[in-house]
Design a protein around this motif. Structure first.
Motif, PDB file in Angstrom:
ATOM      1  N   UNK A  69     -18.337  12.403 -22.653  1.00  0.00           N
ATOM      2  CA  UNK A  69     -18.502  13.408 -21.606  1.00  0.00           C
ATOM      3  C   UNK A  69     -17.449  13.247 -20.521  1.00  0.00           C
ATOM      4  N   UNK A  70     -17.169  12.008 -20.130  1.00  0.00           N
ATOM      5  CA  UNK A  70     -16.158  11.779 -19.099  1.00  0.00           C
ATOM      6  C   UNK A  70     -14.774  12.206 -19.574  1.00  0.00           C
ATOM      7  N   UNK A  71     -14.492  12.055 -20.862  1.00  0.00           N
ATOM      8  CA  UNK A  71     -13.198  12.488 -21.395  1.00  0.00           C
ATOM      9  C   UNK A  71     -13.005  13.981 -21.210  1.00  0.00           C
ATOM     10  N   UNK A  72     -14.071  14.750 -21.400  1.00  0.00           N
ATOM     11  CA  UNK A  72     -13.982  16.197 -21.196  1.00  0.00           C
ATOM     12  C   UNK A  72     -13.683  16.524 -19.740  1.00  0.00           C
ATOM     13  N   UNK A  73     -14.314  15.813 -18.829  1.00  0.00           N
ATOM     14  CA  UNK A  73     -14.070  16.040 -17.407  1.00  0.00           C
ATOM     15  C   UNK A  73     -12.634  15.691 -17.037  1.00  0.00           C
ATOM     16  N   UNK A  74     -12.152  14.571 -17.526  1.00  0.00           N
ATOM     17  CA  UNK A  74     -10.791  14.138 -17.217  1.00  0.00           C
ATOM     18  C   UNK A  74      -9.759  15.084 -17.834  1.00  0.00           C
ATOM     19  N   UNK A  75     -10.111  15.683 -18.981  1.00  0.00           N
ATOM     20  CA  UNK A  75      -9.219  16.677 -19.579  1.00  0.00           C
ATOM     21  C   UNK A  75      -9.142  17.928 -18.721  1.00  0.00           C
ATOM     22  N   UNK A  76     -10.269  18.269 -18.080  1.00  0.00           N
ATOM     23  CA  UNK A  76     -10.286  19.440 -17.206  1.00  0.00           C
ATOM     24  C   UNK A  76      -9.571  19.161 -15.886  1.00  0.00           C
ATOM     25  N   UNK A  77      -9.547  17.892 -15.454  1.00  0.00           N
ATOM     26  CA  UNK A  77      -8.916  17.519 -14.181  1.00  0.00           C
ATOM     27  C   UNK A  77      -7.962  16.337 -14.390  1.00  0.00           C
ATOM     28  N   UNK A  78      -6.854  16.540 -15.122  1.00  0.00           N
ATOM     29  CA  UNK A  78      -5.897  15.441 -15.320  1.00  0.00           C
ATOM     30  C   UNK A  78      -5.277  15.026 -13.992  1.00  0.00           C
ATOM     31  N   UNK A  79      -5.059  13.732 -13.833  1.00  0.00           N
ATOM     32  CA  UNK A  79      -4.473  13.229 -12.594  1.00  0.00           C
ATOM     33  C   UNK A  79      -5.449  13.070 -11.454  1.00  0.00           C
ATOM     34  N   UNK A  80      -6.742  13.166 -11.733  1.00  0.00           N
ATOM     35  CA  UNK A  80      -7.755  13.043 -10.681  1.00  0.00           C
ATOM     36  C   UNK A  80      -7.892  11.598 -10.205  1.00  0.00           C
ATOM     37  N   UNK A  81      -8.448  11.454  -9.025  1.00  0.00           N
ATOM     38  CA  UNK A  81      -8.929  10.152  -8.564  1.00  0.00           C
ATOM     39  C   UNK A  81     -10.303   9.985  -9.179  1.00  0.00           C
TER      40      UNK A  81
END
Length: 519
Positions: free
Chosen positions: A381-393
């Motif tokens: 699930x976190x991978x999907x979020x990080x894919x939607x917001x690359x470069x996030x803190x």
């Protein structure tokens, strides 16, 4: 005392609300919402019910004698004498009881019938029939991630199409509560966990759960402590397709789900319906030039397609992230299998709102966007979020549940601007960054008090973030080490964000600030 033997024939005959359940000796394991719904149902049917639980909510404990059920509470590291003395003909377990739990092991070794709540609900689903005299249909939804969103989407689409429908199961409403609702339904959209599916795999009766349609959205490491291995977890998820009658919906981008369908024992005539974000083939749903289309549920599916909605329209509902588009396609396939028209699906999507704590924008202030995806409780699930917001803190950590986070850090975490590590399993997360993403600045949140964790997180993130940045809470871990639930974790994060923004603004209203939750 020897246990009285109830023949398999009698249990097999208990396949209707109107069957003779009277006098059946039943032990119900666990007193959560699910456990109470089971006890309440069986007591109403006339069974002799004893609830066994390590602890009991005060309200449930008060209600049990009112409905005519007994209660025993205490440690369950060994089999309690009260259970043995009840001489159960049947044990119905709440989903939290793992296969290796001492009470489950005893039940199976004694040859006592063992059910989950889904099997009981299926057997008594004819309590309230549809106008044509038939019981309601079931649609089963599972997967490592996206279950709740897809369940809600499917139910919303069917409701918009005019069906009487209820989203139930692991989503928070026990299936048995819907089964007994006097209003009645045409369809139940049932979110099912791997735990519930493991119990469903034990079915021995002549009429197993046979859903109208089913889907496994995706498969990744999760709940390995409960199941014992990834193979056992995968096998439990695959049960969702067993005895499906009309549509086995699978994720073309996840090979494991296709193999589940190929191996499933389904009712003759059931179709395999694929979905992904690419060009759909016949019998698939997919995306063509920004348009979501159906090539499965139309007569000329080899030469044409039906438009369902567009990515532009989905973006207005915060549903345009790739994993959310996949959920929309899966839900549309399920709804279309029942008979929902494309226009109803489009209308439903125009009104749909995501659950709180699911890639929810909390606020945008001074150019920084704060996003709450506390529901990302595993790496997939976190991978999907990080894919939607690359470069996030990235705010990450909690209880890892035996899952290795290294692959997530190596593939997605390496792109983060920084990582803020929280939770009881910080050591494993810190080690993963040191090994796989050493260039990413990592900050350890050492406060462990629930009231202090998110305040420190937000203070650290504020010092790091600059104009255009996203601060993303996507923990990839369970919340119970420091919070009461993922919702509590997300709410505390949102509150800390709003408190900090309010302080920075000197108490004045910030036009860019999102309104409080529920406003």
């Amino acid at each position: 005392m020897a246990r009285a033997i109830v023949t398999d024939a009698r249990l097999d005959a208990l396949n209707s609300w109107h069957a003779d359940w009277k006098g059946l000796r039943v032990v119900v394991l666990g007193l959560s919402m699910t456990g109470f719904s089971v006890a309440d149902t069986l007591a109403e049917l006339g069974a002799d019910v004893l609830v066994i639980s390590e602890s009991a909510d005060e309200e449930y404990a008060r209600l049990l004698p009112v409905i005519g059920a007994g209660l025993w509470t205490g440690p369950l590291d060994t089999v309690p004498e009260a259970l043995i003395a009840h001489r159960p003909d049947l044990v119905v377990a709440s989903p939290g009881f793992a296969p290796h739990h001492p009470v489950i092991s005893w039940t199976r070794s004694e040859g006592v019938a063992l059910w989950g709540d889904l099997e009981l609900a299926w057997r008594v689903r004819d309590k309230v029939r549809r106008p044509d005299g038939s019981p309601h249909e079931w649609i089963l939804v599972t997967g490592t991630n996206g279950k709740t969103t897809t369940t809600r989407l499917t139910a919303t689409m069917l409701q918009t199409a005019g069906y009487r429908v209820a989203p139930v199961g692991n989503i928070g409403v026990p299936v048995l509560d819907a089964v007994r609702d006097p209003a009645g339904f045409d369809v139940l959209v049932v979110e099912v966990s791997s735990h519930q599916l493991w119990y469903l795999s034990l079915q021995t009766g002549p009429e197993p759960v046979s859903p109208w349609a089913s889907v496994c959205l995706n498969l990744a490491d999760d709940h390995l402590q409960w199941h014992g291995s990834f193979a056992a977890y995968r096998d439990a998820k695959a049960v969702v397709y067993s005895h499906t009658r009309t549509a086995c919906v699978y994720n073309k981008a996840d090979e494991a789900t296709r193999l589940m369908v190929e191996e499933a024992d389904v009712v003759e005539g059931a179709r395999a319906i694929g979905f992904d974000l690419g060009m759909p083939g016949p019998s698939d749903l997919g995306v063509v030039e920004g348009i979501l289309v159906d090539r499965a549920f139309l007569d000329d599916r080899r030469n044409s397609a039906l438009e369902l909605t567009t990515l532009e329209e989905l973006s207005r509902q915060q549903l345009a992230a790739p994993h959310m588009v996949a959920n929309v396609l899966a839900a549309a396939a399920l709804a279309r299998s029942v008979g929902a028209e494309p226009a109803a699906i489009r209308e439903a999507l125009s009104q749909f709102r995501l659950d709180p704590h699911r890639i929810e924008v909390v606020a945008t202030s001074t150019g920084v966007t704060w996003v709450d995806d506390s529901k990302a409780t595993n790496p997939h699930a976190a991978a999907s979020s990080l894919a939607a917001y690359p470069g996030a803190i990235w705010i990450v950590g909690g209880q890892l549940k035996g899952v290795d986070i290294s692959d997530l850090v190596a593939t997605r975490g390496i792109l983060a601007k920084a990582a803020l590590v929280i939770g009881v399993d910080r050591t494993e997360v810190l080690a993963a960054f040191a090994r796989h993403a050493p260039a990413v600045p990592v900050f350890e949140v050492v406060d462990t008090e629930t009231e202090d964790v998110m305040a420190q997180v937000v203070e650290l993130a504020t010092k790091i973030a600059s104009d255009g940045d996203v601060v993303l809470l996507a923990p990839a871990a369970a919340s119970f080490d420091q919070f009461t639930s993922y919702a509590d974790r997300g709410t505390r994060f949102a509150d800390a964000v709003r408190t900090r923004i309010g302080r920075d603004a000197g108490g004045r209203h910030d036009e860019d600030q999102a309104p409080p939750a529920g406003a």
